[in-house]
Design a protein around this motif. Structure first.
Motif, PDB file in Angstrom:
ATOM      1  N   LEU A   1       0.819  -1.210   0.000  1.00  0.00           N
ATOM      2  CA  LEU A   1       0.000   0.000   0.000  1.00  0.00           C
ATOM      3  C   LEU A   1       0.851   1.256   0.000  1.00  0.00           C
ATOM      4  O   LEU A   1       0.546   2.232  -0.678  1.00  0.00           O
ATOM      5  CB  LEU A   1      -0.921   0.039   1.220  1.00  0.00           C
ATOM      6  N   LYS A   2       1.937   1.235   0.802  1.00  0.00           N
ATOM      7  CA  LYS A   2       2.729   2.445   1.007  1.00  0.00           C
ATOM      8  C   LYS A   2       4.103   2.040   1.509  1.00  0.00           C
ATOM      9  O   LYS A   2       4.235   1.062   2.239  1.00  0.00           O
ATOM     10  CB  LYS A   2       2.034   3.340   2.035  1.00  0.00           C
ATOM     11  N   THR A   3       5.122   2.810   1.123  1.00  0.00           N
ATOM     12  CA  THR A   3       6.454   2.609   1.681  1.00  0.00           C
ATOM     13  C   THR A   3       6.944   3.916   2.281  1.00  0.00           C
ATOM     14  O   THR A   3       6.593   5.003   1.804  1.00  0.00           O
ATOM     15  CB  THR A   3       7.467   2.124   0.620  1.00  0.00           C
ATOM     16  N   THR A   4       7.743   3.800   3.318  1.00  0.00           N
ATOM     17  CA  THR A   4       8.412   4.938   3.932  1.00  0.00           C
ATOM     18  C   THR A   4       9.884   4.587   4.018  1.00  0.00           C
ATOM     19  O   THR A   4      10.235   3.559   4.612  1.00  0.00           O
ATOM     20  CB  THR A   4       7.851   5.224   5.341  1.00  0.00           C
ATOM     21  N   THR A   5      10.721   5.402   3.411  1.00  0.00           N
ATOM     22  CA  THR A   5      12.159   5.122   3.371  1.00  0.00           C
ATOM     23  C   THR A   5      12.895   6.095   4.253  1.00  0.00           C
ATOM     24  O   THR A   5      12.692   7.302   4.169  1.00  0.00           O
ATOM     25  CB  THR A   5      12.674   5.224   1.925  1.00  0.00           C
ATOM     26  N   CYS A   6      13.761   5.559   5.110  1.00  0.00           N
ATOM     27  CA  CYS A   6      14.605   6.363   5.995  1.00  0.00           C
ATOM     28  C   CYS A   6      16.055   6.011   5.690  1.00  0.00           C
ATOM     29  O   CYS A   6      16.421   4.842   5.693  1.00  0.00           O
ATOM     30  CB  CYS A   6      14.298   6.063   7.460  1.00  0.00           C
ATOM     31  N   MET A   7      16.857   7.025   5.426  1.00  0.00           N
ATOM     32  CA  MET A   7      18.250   6.789   5.069  1.00  0.00           C
ATOM     33  C   MET A   7      19.151   6.921   6.301  1.00  0.00           C
ATOM     34  O   MET A   7      18.964   7.820   7.115  1.00  0.00           O
ATOM     35  CB  MET A   7      18.699   7.773   4.000  1.00  0.00           C
ATOM     36  N   VAL A   8      20.115   6.031   6.397  1.00  0.00           N
ATOM     37  CA  VAL A   8      21.137   6.105   7.432  1.00  0.00           C
ATOM     38  C   VAL A   8      22.181   7.110   6.938  1.00  0.00           C
ATOM     39  O   VAL A   8      22.698   6.978   5.825  1.00  0.00           O
ATOM     40  CB  VAL A   8      21.785   4.732   7.700  1.00  0.00           C
ATOM     41  N   LEU A   9      22.507   8.100   7.750  1.00  0.00           N
ATOM     42  CA  LEU A   9      23.441   9.132   7.324  1.00  0.00           C
ATOM     43  C   LEU A   9      24.888   8.824   7.682  1.00  0.00           C
ATOM     44  O   LEU A   9      25.797   9.366   7.084  1.00  0.00           O
ATOM     45  CB  LEU A   9      23.033  10.486   7.940  1.00  0.00           C
ATOM     46  N   ALA A  10      25.110   7.984   8.679  1.00  0.00           N
ATOM     47  CA  ALA A  10      26.468   7.625   9.078  1.00  0.00           C
ATOM     48  C   ALA A  10      26.452   6.277   9.757  1.00  0.00           C
ATOM     49  O   ALA A  10      25.451   5.869  10.351  1.00  0.00           O
ATOM     50  CB  ALA A  10      27.032   8.670  10.035  1.00  0.00           C
ATOM     51  N   ASP A  11      27.562   5.557   9.646  1.00  0.00           N
ATOM     52  CA  ASP A  11      27.696   4.254  10.318  1.00  0.00           C
ATOM     53  C   ASP A  11      28.069   4.433  11.759  1.00  0.00           C
ATOM     54  O   ASP A  11      28.823   5.258  12.120  1.00  0.00           O
ATOM     55  CB  ASP A  11      28.765   3.402   9.626  1.00  0.00           C
TER      56      ASP A  11
END
Length: 71
Positions: A61-71
């Motif tokens: 139905l829907k996706t939400t993407t969250c990006m990792v900015l640093a390890d």
């Protein structure tokens, strides 16, 4: 990536999402989302391809993407 699924589809979607190139893991979860997937992309165009692959699966139905900015 967090995914909302059609009612009763989260377990089947989890298996299908795992087959999308770039998806490292996918698991059914409880809460506001039905599935959480870990994806890895070298750049934004590759991330868009992975997102499109997940979003093309019937029952998503829907996706939400969250990006990792640093390890």
């Amino acid at each position: 990536m967090f995914i909302n699924a059609l009612h009763g589809q989260s377990l089947a979607l989890t298996k299908a999402i795992r087959d999308v190139p770039g998806v490292g893991a996918a698991d059914a979860i409880t809460g506001d989302y039905d599935v959480v997937a870990s994806v890895q992309a070298a750049d934004l165009p590759e991330l868009r391809e992975i997102m499109a692959g997940v979003q093309a699966i019937d029952g998503v139905l829907k996706t939400t993407t969250c990006m990792v900015l640093a390890d």
